[in-house]
Design a protein around this motif. Sequence first.
Motif, PDB file in Angstrom:
ATOM      1  N   VAL A 144       0.816  -1.212   0.000  1.00 40.10           N
ATOM      2  CA  VAL A 144       0.000   0.000   0.000  1.00 40.10           C
ATOM      3  C   VAL A 144       0.853   1.266   0.000  1.00 40.10           C
ATOM      4  CG1 VAL A 144      -1.957  -1.140   1.115  1.00 40.10           C
ATOM      5  CG2 VAL A 144      -0.223   0.007   2.518  1.00 40.10           C
ATOM      6  N   TRP A 145       2.155   1.099   0.222  1.00 46.29           N
ATOM      7  CA  TRP A 145       3.062   2.251   0.122  1.00 46.29           C
ATOM      8  C   TRP A 145       4.464   1.744  -0.174  1.00 46.29           C
ATOM      9  CZ3 TRP A 145       3.801   7.017  -0.983  1.00 46.29           C
ATOM     10  CH2 TRP A 145       4.997   7.659  -0.654  1.00 46.29           C
ATOM     11  N   ASP A 146       5.133   2.422  -1.090  1.00 48.19           N
ATOM     12  CA  ASP A 146       6.520   2.096  -1.403  1.00 48.19           C
ATOM     13  C   ASP A 146       7.239   3.408  -1.702  1.00 48.19           C
ATOM     14  OD1 ASP A 146       8.975   1.228  -2.267  1.00 48.19           O
ATOM     15  OD2 ASP A 146       8.192  -0.332  -3.584  1.00 48.19           O
ATOM     16  N   GLU A 147       8.155   3.766  -0.825  1.00 47.55           N
ATOM     17  CA  GLU A 147       8.854   5.043  -0.992  1.00 47.55           C
ATOM     18  C   GLU A 147       9.710   5.071  -2.258  1.00 47.55           C
ATOM     19  OE1 GLU A 147      11.720   8.099   1.536  1.00 47.55           O
ATOM     20  OE2 GLU A 147      10.882   6.333   2.523  1.00 47.55           O
ATOM     21  N   GLN A 148       9.930   3.915  -2.855  1.00 47.65           N
ATOM     22  CA  GLN A 148      10.727   3.857  -4.070  1.00 47.65           C
ATOM     23  C   GLN A 148       9.871   3.812  -5.336  1.00 47.65           C
ATOM     24  OE1 GLN A 148      14.767   1.820  -3.342  1.00 47.65           O
ATOM     25  NE2 GLN A 148      13.361   0.604  -2.124  1.00 47.65           N
ATOM     26  N   TRP A 149       8.549   3.974  -5.197  1.00 49.65           N
ATOM     27  CA  TRP A 149       7.728   4.187  -6.385  1.00 49.65           C
ATOM     28  C   TRP A 149       8.241   5.432  -7.121  1.00 49.65           C
ATOM     29  CZ3 TRP A 149       2.502   3.660  -3.394  1.00 49.65           C
ATOM     30  CH2 TRP A 149       2.092   2.309  -3.425  1.00 49.65           C
ATOM     31  N   PRO A 150       8.256   5.430  -8.442  1.00 48.58           N
ATOM     32  CA  PRO A 150       8.680   6.640  -9.166  1.00 48.58           C
ATOM     33  C   PRO A 150       7.853   7.872  -8.797  1.00 48.58           C
ATOM     34  CG  PRO A 150       8.531   4.771 -10.662  1.00 48.58           C
ATOM     35  CD  PRO A 150       7.951   4.311  -9.352  1.00 48.58           C
ATOM     36  N   GLU A 151       6.595   7.656  -8.426  1.00 50.49           N
ATOM     37  CA  GLU A 151       5.709   8.773  -8.088  1.00 50.49           C
ATOM     38  C   GLU A 151       5.787   9.204  -6.634  1.00 50.49           C
ATOM     39  OE1 GLU A 151       3.623   5.976 -11.049  1.00 50.49           O
ATOM     40  OE2 GLU A 151       4.770   5.801  -9.182  1.00 50.49           O
ATOM     41  N   ALA A 152       6.537   8.470  -5.814  1.00 55.14           N
ATOM     42  CA  ALA A 152       6.487   8.683  -4.364  1.00 55.14           C
ATOM     43  C   ALA A 152       6.872  10.098  -3.958  1.00 55.14           C
ATOM     44  CB  ALA A 152       7.375   7.668  -3.650  1.00 55.14           C
ATOM     45  N   TRP A 153       7.849  10.680  -4.611  1.00 52.71           N
ATOM     46  CA  TRP A 153       8.341  11.989  -4.195  1.00 52.71           C
ATOM     47  C   TRP A 153       7.267  13.062  -4.336  1.00 52.71           C
ATOM     48  CZ3 TRP A 153      11.531  13.085  -0.792  1.00 52.71           C
ATOM     49  CH2 TRP A 153      12.243  14.290  -0.737  1.00 52.71           C
ATOM     50  N   SER A 154       6.309  12.857  -5.238  1.00 49.79           N
ATOM     51  CA  SER A 154       5.229  13.833  -5.389  1.00 49.79           C
ATOM     52  C   SER A 154       4.170  13.671  -4.307  1.00 49.79           C
ATOM     53  CB  SER A 154       4.576  13.699  -6.770  1.00 49.79           C
ATOM     54  OG  SER A 154       3.890  12.460  -6.888  1.00 49.79           O
ATOM     55  N   CYS A 155       4.287  12.608  -3.481  1.00 52.67           N
ATOM     56  CA  CYS A 155       3.316  12.374  -2.404  1.00 52.67           C
ATOM     57  C   CYS A 155       3.719  13.056  -1.103  1.00 52.67           C
ATOM     58  CB  CYS A 155       3.166  10.871  -2.152  1.00 52.67           C
ATOM     59  SG  CYS A 155       2.674   9.906  -3.589  1.00 52.67           S
ATOM     60  N   ARG A 156       4.773  13.875  -1.148  1.00 45.24           N
ATOM     61  CA  ARG A 156       5.225  14.545   0.069  1.00 45.24           C
ATOM     62  C   ARG A 156       4.131  15.431   0.657  1.00 45.24           C
ATOM     63  NH1 ARG A 156       9.926  17.868  -2.016  1.00 45.24           N
ATOM     64  NH2 ARG A 156       8.768  17.529  -3.945  1.00 45.24           N
ATOM     65  N   LYS A 157       4.074  15.414   1.979  1.00 48.02           N
ATOM     66  CA  LYS A 157       3.115  16.284   2.672  1.00 48.02           C
ATOM     67  C   LYS A 157       3.466  17.744   2.463  1.00 48.02           C
ATOM     68  CE  LYS A 157       1.626  17.470   7.360  1.00 48.02           C
ATOM     69  NZ  LYS A 157       1.803  17.160   8.797  1.00 48.02           N
ATOM     70  N   ASP A 158       4.746  18.073   2.495  1.00 46.68           N
ATOM     71  CA  ASP A 158       5.221  19.444   2.284  1.00 46.68           C
ATOM     72  C   ASP A 158       6.086  19.480   1.034  1.00 46.68           C
ATOM     73  OD1 ASP A 158       4.066  20.374   4.735  1.00 46.68           O
ATOM     74  OD2 ASP A 158       5.742  19.451   5.789  1.00 46.68           O
ATOM     75  N   GLY A 159       5.702  20.303   0.091  1.00 39.99           N
ATOM     76  CA  GLY A 159       6.506  20.462  -1.112  1.00 39.99           C
ATOM     77  C   GLY A 159       6.128  19.543  -2.247  1.00 39.99           C
TER      78      GLY A 159
END
Length: 228
Positions: A144-159
């Motif tokens: 349900v979550w993988d910090e290494q997904w290519p899209e993960a960085w856009s899921c940041r709470k801030d920024g």
Amino acid sequence: MKRASTSSQAGLSRRLGAAAVLVTVAEAILILLASLPAADGLPKDCVITYKNGRRWPCSRLHDPAANLTAFRCRIENRLGAEMYVDCDDRTMPYFVGPGKTLYQSYISVFDSAPRRPGFSAWPKGPKVTCEWGCDGNVMTGVVVWDEQWPEAWSCRKDGGDGDCRLVFESNREVALVTRAGRRVLGDVAIKECSKKWWGYAGWLPFHPLGLGCTYPKHEHDYYGTVKS
């Protein structure tokens, strides 16, 4: 008059020359300062690159005031029946009704800053894996979550974009939806059961031993391993 003019020009040339020397000296000093190690002994331009391509300043490793990176990726149930996720970073399963959303926050496992209060669970690794169940169907190994997904960085709470969704869709697909688009991660295994049992009973609320139930054809690999 010509001598005065020549004298003035000579003075101006000397001043410009002196200014140029000062600029050169200043640039040299800045280059020297930039190359000096920081207070923690690391060069100021030191950068660590992780396997997932993320780059962090080395100073974050020893900075107790550094902020942890928080992510948000909500889980949406669009299957038409209640489902649950029992994840390895939680002590209790979550039940998500049809049309409902489970709001989840995750902390970067690549960020070594001190933990903040307010986060009761922490991923043990880049992936958060769960047992998933819906209408008597159970799958394990559902990420349900993988910090290494290519899209993960856009899921940041801030920024980041702050609009990441893991959607269990009615066509039995699991899709990761961000502002950049939609990517199907896999299919969920939900049996289809005949309402007739050996020609008797008309319909049954459940089928003993799964009699009369089959898995339909599906386009993608299952997003996990079928348990029952």
